[in-house]
Design a protein around this motif. Structure first.
Motif, PDB file in Angstrom:
ATOM      1  N   SER A  38      23.134  14.003  25.755  1.00  0.00           N
ATOM      2  CA  SER A  38      23.671  14.197  24.419  1.00  0.00           C
ATOM      3  C   SER A  38      22.701  15.033  23.605  1.00  0.00           C
ATOM      4  CB  SER A  38      23.924  12.859  23.711  1.00  0.00           C
ATOM      5  OG  SER A  38      22.692  12.176  23.502  1.00  0.00           O
ATOM      6  N   GLU A  39      23.219  15.587  22.525  1.00  0.00           N
ATOM      7  CA  GLU A  39      22.436  16.408  21.596  1.00  0.00           C
ATOM      8  C   GLU A  39      22.670  15.888  20.189  1.00  0.00           C
ATOM      9  OE1 GLU A  39      23.204  20.738  19.573  1.00  0.00           O
ATOM     10  OE2 GLU A  39      23.440  20.594  21.745  1.00  0.00           O
ATOM     11  N   SER A  40      21.608  15.682  19.437  1.00  0.00           N
ATOM     12  CA  SER A  40      21.747  15.248  18.050  1.00  0.00           C
ATOM     13  C   SER A  40      20.987  16.206  17.146  1.00  0.00           C
ATOM     14  CB  SER A  40      21.234  13.818  17.859  1.00  0.00           C
ATOM     15  OG  SER A  40      19.839  13.741  18.130  1.00  0.00           O
ATOM     16  N   ARG A  41      21.544  16.412  15.955  1.00  0.00           N
ATOM     17  CA  ARG A  41      20.922  17.271  14.946  1.00  0.00           C
ATOM     18  C   ARG A  41      21.031  16.576  13.592  1.00  0.00           C
ATOM     19  NH1 ARG A  41      20.640  22.981  16.566  1.00  0.00           N
ATOM     20  NH2 ARG A  41      21.290  23.124  18.757  1.00  0.00           N
ATOM     21  N   ASP A  42      19.934  16.620  12.829  1.00  0.00           N
ATOM     22  CA  ASP A  42      19.891  15.982  11.521  1.00  0.00           C
ATOM     23  C   ASP A  42      19.057  16.863  10.597  1.00  0.00           C
ATOM     24  OD1 ASP A  42      19.416  14.421   9.261  1.00  0.00           O
ATOM     25  OD2 ASP A  42      19.238  12.557  10.375  1.00  0.00           O
ATOM     26  N   ARG A  43      19.707  17.452   9.588  1.00  0.00           N
ATOM     27  CA  ARG A  43      19.020  18.404   8.705  1.00  0.00           C
ATOM     28  C   ARG A  43      17.899  17.764   7.893  1.00  0.00           C
ATOM     29  NH1 ARG A  43      23.234  21.361   5.022  1.00  0.00           N
ATOM     30  NH2 ARG A  43      21.795  23.140   5.042  1.00  0.00           N
ATOM     31  N   SER A  44      17.890  16.434   7.756  1.00  0.00           N
ATOM     32  CA  SER A  44      16.877  15.772   6.935  1.00  0.00           C
ATOM     33  C   SER A  44      15.553  15.592   7.669  1.00  0.00           C
ATOM     34  CB  SER A  44      17.384  14.409   6.461  1.00  0.00           C
ATOM     35  OG  SER A  44      17.513  13.501   7.545  1.00  0.00           O
ATOM     36  N   LEU A  45      15.520  15.818   8.983  1.00  0.00           N
ATOM     37  CA  LEU A  45      14.312  15.588   9.772  1.00  0.00           C
ATOM     38  C   LEU A  45      13.452  16.845   9.855  1.00  0.00           C
ATOM     39  CD1 LEU A  45      15.813  13.544  12.757  1.00  0.00           C
ATOM     40  CD2 LEU A  45      14.782  12.679  10.640  1.00  0.00           C
ATOM     41  N   ILE A  47      11.936  17.899  12.469  1.00  0.00           N
ATOM     42  CA  ILE A  47      12.409  18.555  13.695  1.00  0.00           C
ATOM     43  C   ILE A  47      13.850  18.082  13.890  1.00  0.00           C
ATOM     44  CG2 ILE A  47      12.009  18.933  16.154  1.00  0.00           C
ATOM     45  CD1 ILE A  47       9.103  18.058  15.655  1.00  0.00           C
ATOM     46  N   PRO A  48      14.834  18.877  13.490  1.00  0.00           N
ATOM     47  CA  PRO A  48      16.215  18.395  13.422  1.00  0.00           C
ATOM     48  C   PRO A  48      16.874  18.145  14.774  1.00  0.00           C
ATOM     49  CG  PRO A  48      15.874  20.305  11.991  1.00  0.00           C
ATOM     50  CD  PRO A  48      14.688  20.207  12.883  1.00  0.00           C
ATOM     51  N   GLU A  49      16.426  18.824  15.842  1.00  0.00           N
ATOM     52  CA  GLU A  49      17.169  18.810  17.101  1.00  0.00           C
ATOM     53  C   GLU A  49      16.513  17.890  18.132  1.00  0.00           C
ATOM     54  OE1 GLU A  49      17.001  22.778  15.057  1.00  0.00           O
ATOM     55  OE2 GLU A  49      15.495  21.581  16.104  1.00  0.00           O
ATOM     56  N   GLN A  50      17.339  17.064  18.778  1.00  0.00           N
ATOM     57  CA  GLN A  50      16.871  16.182  19.842  1.00  0.00           C
ATOM     58  C   GLN A  50      17.927  16.173  20.947  1.00  0.00           C
ATOM     59  OE1 GLN A  50      13.919  14.319  19.428  1.00  0.00           O
ATOM     60  NE2 GLN A  50      13.609  15.105  17.350  1.00  0.00           N
ATOM     61  N   ILE A  51      17.497  16.214  22.208  1.00  0.00           N
ATOM     62  CA  ILE A  51      18.446  16.068  23.302  1.00  0.00           C
ATOM     63  C   ILE A  51      17.894  15.093  24.339  1.00  0.00           C
ATOM     64  CG2 ILE A  51      19.408  18.388  23.007  1.00  0.00           C
ATOM     65  CD1 ILE A  51      17.997  19.179  25.612  1.00  0.00           C
ATOM     66  N   THR A  52      18.812  14.456  25.051  1.00  0.00           N
ATOM     67  CA  THR A  52      18.472  13.629  26.209  1.00  0.00           C
ATOM     68  C   THR A  52      19.358  14.070  27.360  1.00  0.00           C
ATOM     69  OG1 THR A  52      20.070  11.899  25.623  1.00  0.00           O
ATOM     70  CG2 THR A  52      17.829  11.658  24.771  1.00  0.00           C
ATOM     71  N   LEU A  53      18.797  14.077  28.566  1.00  0.00           N
ATOM     72  CA  LEU A  53      19.528  14.492  29.757  1.00  0.00           C
ATOM     73  C   LEU A  53      19.285  13.500  30.876  1.00  0.00           C
ATOM     74  CD1 LEU A  53      18.581  18.307  29.866  1.00  0.00           C
ATOM     75  CD2 LEU A  53      20.653  17.306  28.897  1.00  0.00           C
ATOM     76  N   THR A 339      24.684  15.951   9.825  1.00  0.00           N
ATOM     77  CA  THR A 339      24.210  15.482  11.130  1.00  0.00           C
ATOM     78  C   THR A 339      25.346  15.623  12.130  1.00  0.00           C
ATOM     79  OG1 THR A 339      24.907  13.146  11.022  1.00  0.00           O
ATOM     80  CG2 THR A 339      22.831  13.720   9.944  1.00  0.00           C
ATOM     81  N   LEU A 340      24.984  15.715  13.385  1.00  0.00           N
ATOM     82  CA  LEU A 340      25.997  15.722  14.443  1.00  0.00           C
ATOM     83  C   LEU A 340      25.420  15.121  15.703  1.00  0.00           C
ATOM     84  CD1 LEU A 340      25.428  18.104  16.782  1.00  0.00           C
ATOM     85  CD2 LEU A 340      26.247  19.593  14.976  1.00  0.00           C
ATOM     86  N   SER A 341      26.326  14.573  16.511  1.00  0.00           N
ATOM     87  CA  SER A 341      25.975  14.063  17.834  1.00  0.00           C
ATOM     88  C   SER A 341      26.988  14.625  18.814  1.00  0.00           C
ATOM     89  CB  SER A 341      25.991  12.532  17.849  1.00  0.00           C
ATOM     90  OG  SER A 341      25.707  12.038  19.149  1.00  0.00           O
ATOM     91  N   LEU A 342      26.513  15.489  19.714  1.00  0.00           N
ATOM     92  CA  LEU A 342      27.390  16.175  20.661  1.00  0.00           C
ATOM     93  C   LEU A 342      27.127  15.641  22.059  1.00  0.00           C
ATOM     94  CD1 LEU A 342      29.409  18.530  21.242  1.00  0.00           C
ATOM     95  CD2 LEU A 342      27.391  19.996  21.558  1.00  0.00           C
ATOM     96  N   PRO A 343      28.122  15.009  22.698  1.00  0.00           N
ATOM     97  CA  PRO A 343      27.900  14.472  24.043  1.00  0.00           C
ATOM     98  C   PRO A 343      27.926  15.580  25.091  1.00  0.00           C
ATOM     99  CG  PRO A 343      30.174  14.112  23.399  1.00  0.00           C
ATOM    100  CD  PRO A 343      29.491  14.734  22.212  1.00  0.00           C
ATOM    101  N   TYR A 344      27.165  15.397  26.144  1.00  0.00           N
ATOM    102  CA  TYR A 344      27.167  16.310  27.274  1.00  0.00           C
ATOM    103  C   TYR A 344      27.995  15.759  28.431  1.00  0.00           C
ATOM    104  CZ  TYR A 344      23.431  19.074  25.093  1.00  0.00           C
ATOM    105  OH  TYR A 344      22.689  19.887  24.256  1.00  0.00           O
ATOM    106  N   SER A 345      28.792  14.731  28.146  1.00  0.00           N
ATOM    107  CA  SER A 345      29.750  14.184  29.104  1.00  0.00           C
ATOM    108  C   SER A 345      30.978  13.768  28.293  1.00  0.00           C
ATOM    109  CB  SER A 345      29.155  12.985  29.860  1.00  0.00           C
ATOM    110  OG  SER A 345      28.811  11.955  28.960  1.00  0.00           O
ATOM    111  N   PRO A 346      32.123  13.528  28.937  1.00  0.00           N
ATOM    112  CA  PRO A 346      33.360  13.272  28.190  1.00  0.00           C
ATOM    113  C   PRO A 346      33.275  12.038  27.282  1.00  0.00           C
ATOM    114  CG  PRO A 346      33.860  13.830  30.466  1.00  0.00           C
ATOM    115  CD  PRO A 346      32.379  13.638  30.397  1.00  0.00           C
TER     116      PRO A 346
END
Length: 356
Positions: A38-45, A47-53, A339-346
């Motif tokens: 998944s990928e998460s982004r938060d403009r308040s941080l 470092i806004p971008e974080q991903i896990t694989l 903010t957003l959370s984008l999954p890398y799986s369905p």
């Protein structure tokens, strides 16, 4: 995204994830097998971008366990370029989600868990080894470049006006904090682009929506974000500086936005509730007022009304994008993605949007 891909995304699609690993400009792997993430982004941080694989320990005879320092999943400067694929008739359209610095990889049974962050991690880690003091020829642009490059190439928006920097300023250790202080005093905003540049641009929200979201359409669900607090709520900003004669100066800006629940003179408080900050980079009253106005815009991001939106994953959306939202009592309301959370799986995608 193409119109064809956008139409498919709105109704559901077969997703693909493509991950490349690079080290020092050299491609280490161009097709890392991703089973989940998944990928998460938060403009308040900071470092806004974080991903896990999640990556299989072995795949097709290839070991993905990062034993050697030059392995594609090691954390010695390796960067991941992530592309999100939408299957179209006859081909796949790839949308670049950006570059991410690997911060850790760990084996757990037959799975390698990988964590990565946005490239501002490079700036946050690199504390100053000696005090940084501008020279007589330095400007805001040259100071930003000196603090950030060569870790990230800086791109400056032509709408920003450069100016000289007072010699009295000095930063001791916090490199990213110094960058933030320059941006606040300019005033300007900065974010890392999908191509890996640090884009410095004027503060403000757009006006043209990139997508319309309607409750109940295409699996989209719009809900109010049920939270309210006076913590961090202000109806005025005071920015203080120092002129060339050593006199303290300041600029004050009040929240006078129509409809703002924190509006000065409204029901929030009969008195000013100020947020105060100071910077030696502010040398005129005009600069103080501009910095105060920009800070007030940033503070509204946390205090404004927000919605939570769940929808079919949309790989073209980024934080800062403007969307039109219909639902929860609003019709075609312009909102900005915070903010957003984008999954890398369905799975479902989640947004937090702020009403403009």
């Amino acid at each position: 995204m193409s119109d064809t891909a956008l139409a498919i995304v709105k109704s559901g699609f077969d997703m693909r994830i493509r991950a490349e690993s690079w080290l020092g400009g050299v491609l280490l792997a161009d097709d890392i097998p991703i089973t989940d993430g998944s990928e998460s982004r938060d403009r308040s941080l900071a470092i806004p971008e974080q991903i896990t694989l999640s990556v299989p320990r072995t795949d097709g005879g290839t070991s993905w366990e990062p034993i050697e320092p030059d392995h594609p999943l090691a954390a010695y400067g390796q960067m991941l370029r992530i592309d999100y694929g939408v299957d179209l008739p006859g081909h796949t359209e790839w949308i670049n989600r950006g570059w991410f610095l690997i911060t850790g990889s760990e084996a757990d049974g037959e799975t390698i868990s990988v964590t990565a962050t946005g490239l501002l991690q490079l700036i946050q880690e690199a504390e100053l080894t000696a005090p940084f003091q501008p020279s007589s020829t330095d400007t805001l642009v040259s100071v930003i470049r000196a603090l950030v490059e060569p870790a990230l190439t800086v791109s400056i928006d032509s709408q920003l006006t450069d100016r000289s920097v007072p010699l009295s300023i000095q930063w001791d250790t916090d490199r990213l904090g110094a960058v933030t202080e320059v941006l606040n005093a300019w005033p300007a905003d900065a974010h890392v682009t999908p191509d890996g540049y640090l884009s410095v641009e004027p503060v403000g929200d757009g006006t043209t929506p990139v997508l319309s979201l309607t409750d109940g359409v295409g699996g989209t669900v719009v809900r109010w974000q049920a939270s309210a607090s006076r913590d961090g709520a202000y109806n005025a900003v005071v920015a203080q500086g120092e002129d060339g004669f050593g006199n303290q100066i300041q600029g004050v800006v009040y929240d006078q936005e129509p409809g703002s629940p924190l509006r000065y003179g409204g029901t929030f408080s009969p008195l000013p509730v100020p947020y105060k900050f100071s910077s030696p980079l502010l040398t005129t009253i005009t600069q103080c007022r501009d910095a105060a106005a920009t800070t007030l815009k940033r503070l509204r991001r946390t205090a404004a009304r927000k919605f939570t939106v769940t929808l079919v994953p949309h790989p073209g959306l980024m934080t800062g994008d403007i969307v039109s939202v219909t639902g929860a009592g609003l019709t075609n309301a312009l909102c900005v993605i915070e903010t957003l959370s984008l999954p890398y799986s369905p799975q479902e995608m989640t947004l937090t949007v702020r009403v403009l």
